[in-house]
Design a protein around this motif. Structure first.
Motif, PDB file in Angstrom:
ATOM      1  N   ILE A 344      -3.155   7.749   7.627  1.00  0.00           N
ATOM      2  CA  ILE A 344      -3.376   6.311   7.417  1.00  0.00           C
ATOM      3  C   ILE A 344      -4.398   6.130   6.306  1.00  0.00           C
ATOM      4  O   ILE A 344      -5.457   6.755   6.306  1.00  0.00           O
ATOM      5  CB  ILE A 344      -3.875   5.643   8.713  1.00  0.00           C
ATOM      6  CG1 ILE A 344      -2.809   5.793   9.816  1.00  0.00           C
ATOM      7  CG2 ILE A 344      -4.193   4.168   8.477  1.00  0.00           C
ATOM      8  CD1 ILE A 344      -3.254   5.283  11.174  1.00  0.00           C
ATOM      9  N   GLY A 345      -4.067   5.285   5.333  1.00  0.00           N
ATOM     10  CA  GLY A 345      -4.952   5.059   4.195  1.00  0.00           C
ATOM     11  C   GLY A 345      -5.126   3.582   3.909  1.00  0.00           C
ATOM     12  O   GLY A 345      -4.846   2.730   4.757  1.00  0.00           O
ATOM     13  N   ALA A 346      -5.582   3.299   2.714  1.00  0.00           N
ATOM     14  CA  ALA A 346      -5.757   1.907   2.308  1.00  0.00           C
ATOM     15  C   ALA A 346      -4.388   1.225   2.233  1.00  0.00           C
ATOM     16  O   ALA A 346      -3.419   1.827   1.764  1.00  0.00           O
ATOM     17  CB  ALA A 346      -6.452   1.842   0.954  1.00  0.00           C
ATOM     18  N   PRO A 347      -4.287  -0.018   2.711  1.00  0.00           N
ATOM     19  CA  PRO A 347      -2.996  -0.707   2.700  1.00  0.00           C
ATOM     20  C   PRO A 347      -2.440  -0.878   1.285  1.00  0.00           C
ATOM     21  O   PRO A 347      -3.178  -1.162   0.341  1.00  0.00           O
ATOM     22  CB  PRO A 347      -3.313  -2.066   3.326  1.00  0.00           C
ATOM     23  CG  PRO A 347      -4.580  -1.860   4.096  1.00  0.00           C
ATOM     24  CD  PRO A 347      -5.354  -0.832   3.321  1.00  0.00           C
ATOM     25  N   ILE A 348      -1.148  -0.666   1.161  1.00  0.00           N
ATOM     26  CA  ILE A 348      -0.415  -0.946  -0.068  1.00  0.00           C
ATOM     27  C   ILE A 348       0.736  -1.857   0.318  1.00  0.00           C
ATOM     28  O   ILE A 348       1.593  -1.491   1.126  1.00  0.00           O
ATOM     29  CB  ILE A 348       0.109   0.341  -0.723  1.00  0.00           C
ATOM     30  CG1 ILE A 348      -1.063   1.259  -1.109  1.00  0.00           C
ATOM     31  CG2 ILE A 348       0.948   0.015  -1.971  1.00  0.00           C
ATOM     32  CD1 ILE A 348      -0.627   2.587  -1.693  1.00  0.00           C
ATOM     33  N   ASN A 349       0.727  -3.065  -0.226  1.00  0.00           N
ATOM     34  CA  ASN A 349       1.720  -4.079   0.154  1.00  0.00           C
ATOM     35  C   ASN A 349       1.742  -4.294   1.665  1.00  0.00           C
ATOM     36  O   ASN A 349       2.805  -4.455   2.277  1.00  0.00           O
ATOM     37  CB  ASN A 349       3.109  -3.688  -0.347  1.00  0.00           C
ATOM     38  CG  ASN A 349       3.191  -3.613  -1.857  1.00  0.00           C
ATOM     39  OD1 ASN A 349       2.571  -4.414  -2.560  1.00  0.00           O
ATOM     40  ND2 ASN A 349       3.955  -2.658  -2.377  1.00  0.00           N
ATOM     41  N   GLY A 350       0.549  -4.249   2.257  1.00  0.00           N
ATOM     42  CA  GLY A 350       0.411  -4.540   3.679  1.00  0.00           C
ATOM     43  C   GLY A 350       0.702  -3.381   4.610  1.00  0.00           C
ATOM     44  O   GLY A 350       0.633  -3.544   5.835  1.00  0.00           O
ATOM     45  N   ASP A 351       1.004  -2.220   4.078  1.00  0.00           N
ATOM     46  CA  ASP A 351       1.353  -1.063   4.909  1.00  0.00           C
ATOM     47  C   ASP A 351       0.341   0.050   4.646  1.00  0.00           C
ATOM     48  O   ASP A 351       0.120   0.442   3.496  1.00  0.00           O
ATOM     49  CB  ASP A 351       2.767  -0.588   4.555  1.00  0.00           C
ATOM     50  CG  ASP A 351       3.279   0.486   5.516  1.00  0.00           C
ATOM     51  OD1 ASP A 351       2.522   0.899   6.412  1.00  0.00           O
ATOM     52  OD2 ASP A 351       4.446   0.897   5.349  1.00  0.00           O
TER      53      ASP A 351
END
Length: 568
Positions: A344-351
């Motif tokens: 799990i990482g920083a959100p990209i396009n909310g994911d």
């Protein structure tokens, strides 16, 4: 090499259907592809237990959100390794020699928080580069905090010392206690001179891991690699996702003290600003760095950055299942695939979940499918078949490297490794692309099996990206075990080469190491099935022989294998 009965039957069927069977060359140079065959029909799938539906089922499970991106040291690891061990047991595979389906892999997790800026001083107006936007920084030293304080910056070209190519970027350069700035890839990649290094094909000298190691060997305190998308083969977003948050490292006796205090990357734009501040022209230095006899340049600038760490030593797991050989159980063929991804990482396009469906739930699914094929086959293999799902590939081939250093089965008795990393999702393919083509006899096994599927063999079409050094087969190659990494990749049977290339580039740009690498029920996994079956049949062939596949003359891995075999 004579075709098998199955190959002759397929050829006859192709003729009946009005198609010509392929006739690829039986030999070829490492830079030349076999002739592409005329199109042939796709024979119905045999009842060998390997199916597109079965592959999809495993991928869907392993790439589900509840597996949290399968990062080691997380609940995702526990779910993944438990699932794999259960599947191995369900297939009737035996555990490893210690009675367990798990091999413990001791690692240290370093969660580094860099200072918000990398500060550059020394000439004129100071520069401040912002974390993640302009640079990333981390450390392999197991310390609560590391720092570069007014560290002199030195440009060291590609940071390569390669005596066999007559190349030494550190010649006459004092970098002890300083920070080196180096280019990504190697000197053969940038120019038209195909005799320099290996031309466009990346050597190990082009890999970031090598550059960090070489800087440390010369006593550097820090090392920064200039990111350039084309020679790196991935965009800056991949650097951001791969080098932020917790990173896993092997546990070492010196706790990482032999490494540079700070390792990192800077963007190309940041590097150009840095060189301008030093009174240098980036393009001129870049051009010079690609010429023989280049000598490094002190930049007259100082860099300051720190990394604060949280340390956690724990044990991850490789997962192993064994099908004992019927007559030569003390000789081993290993199928490998890495089960881990980025978590799990920083959100990209909310994911924020890096599900890793292609990379590498698909490869693990391939290993499970092949294991099922062997388990259900009426004739059991003469040699033992080892199915190995390894940890920490995304962190630097950690699980496979640990296995290579601490093998569960003797390396001199390990006849070959077949590695699977990223199976295709857009249907049957006409090509079989071999990464590391020309290295070993395994090319010949692959070519013969490809013929039976109406396919042709070719080298990696993007050898400049260094894929041979980026997956777990490399760990086996380094200790001398002949390794095969092959899959259909660049010639779609239905839509051709241009379509396949578009798919390749789209995946690299939009999904590789990003949350968008998710399972898609609309995938056409018949090509993945095709590849798994091909690798299964290669394994059946090798497992039934008494001879060992060999490295080709001139392979850098041949000598270590020959030394290993004398110890059998």
């Amino acid at each position: 090499m004579l075709l098998s009965l199955r190959a002759r039957l397929l050829a006859a069927l192709a003729l009946l259907a009005g198609c010509q069977p392929n006739s690829p060359a039986t030999t070829g140079a490492a830079t030349a592809a076999d002739a592409a065959p005329a199109d042939t029909i796709i024979a119905p799938s045999p009842a060998d237990g390997i199916t597109a539906a079965g592959l999809a089922g495993h991928i869907k499970v392993l790439a589900a959100d509840e597996f949290q991106g399968r990062k080691p040291f997380t609940p995702g690891e526990e779910k993944t390794t438990a699932y794999l061990a259960a599947e191995f047991k369900k297939l009737g595979l035996k555990p490893g020699p210690d009675g367990s389906y798990f091999q413990a892999v001791p690692l240290v997790e370093i969660t580094g928080t860099p200072s918000p800026t990398l500060q550059i001083t020394g000439q004129g107006q100071p520069l401040r580069f912002n974390y993640r936007t302009d640079f990333v920084a981390f450390t392999e030293q197991e310390k609560p905090r590391v720092a570069l304080t007014n560290s002199p910056l030195v440009f060291a070209g590609y940071g390569v010392v390669a005596p066999e190519y007559g190349w030494d970027d550190y010649a006459g350069l004092d970098v002890k206690g300083k920070t080196v700035v180096v280019l990504i890839n190697d000197p053969g990649n940038a120019g038209p001179d195909t005799t320099r290094f290996q031309g466009r094909a990346m050597t190990y000298y082009g890999r970031w891991g090598y550059k960090y190691e070489e800087a440390a060997r010369h006593g550097a305190a820090g090392v920064l690699i200039v990111h350039d998308t084309k020679p790196a083969s991935y965009p800056w977003s991949v650097v951001q996702s791969s080098y932020s948050g917790a990173k896993l490292r092997p546990q070492t006796a010196d706790h990482g003290a032999s490494k540079c205090a700070v390792e990192g990357w800077v963007t190309l734009d940041a590097a150009k600003k840095l060189f301008t501040a030093a009174g240098q022209d980036y393009q001129k230095l870049y051009t010079a760095a690609n010429q023989p006899g280049f000598r490094g340049v002190p930049l007259g600038l100082n860099g300051s950055v720190s990394v604060t760490n949280k340390l956690r030593s724990r044990t991850s797991k490789n997962v192993v299942g064994v099908l004992p050989g019927a007559s030569r159980p003390d000789e081993y063929l290993i199928y490998s695939a890495h089960w881990d991804h980025l978590g799990i990482g920083a959100p990209i396009n909310g994911d924020s979940i890096h599900n890793g469906a292609v990379d590498n739930a698909s490869g693990v699914a391939g290993v499970l499918a092949i294991a099922k094929g062997f388990a259900e086959a009426k004739q059991k293999p003469a040699r033992s078949i080892v199915f190995l799902a390894v940890t920490g590939e995304e962190q630097g081939l950690l699980g496979s490297a640990y296995y290579a250093a601490h093998p569960l089965f003797p390396l001199p008795k390990t006849v070959a490794n077949i590695n699977i990393d990223g199976l295709g999702t857009f249907g049957p393919m006409r090509d079989l692309t071999i990464t590391g083509y020309g290295q070993s006899d395994l090319d010949d096994y692959a070519r013969a099996e490809a013929q039976t599927q109406g396919r042709y063999v070719q080298p990696d079409q993007h050898a400049e990206q260094g894929h041979f050094y980026r997956s777990d087969h490399f760990s086996f190659a380094k200790v001398g075990v002949p390794a095969l990494y092959a899959k259909g990749e660049f010639d779609s049977r239905a839509r051709g080469k241009a379509f396949a290339e578009t798919q390749f580039k789209d995946y690299e740009a939009q999904r590789y190491h990003q949350p968008a690498d998710e399972y898609n029920p609309r995938w056409d996994l018949r090509g993945a099935e095709q590849d798994a079956r091909l690798l299964f049949h290669i394994g059946q062939k090798i497992a039934g022989e008494t001879t060992f596949p060999q490295w080709k003359a001139g392979s850098e891995f041949r000598a270590v294998r020959e030394r290993s075999l004398t110890k059998k």
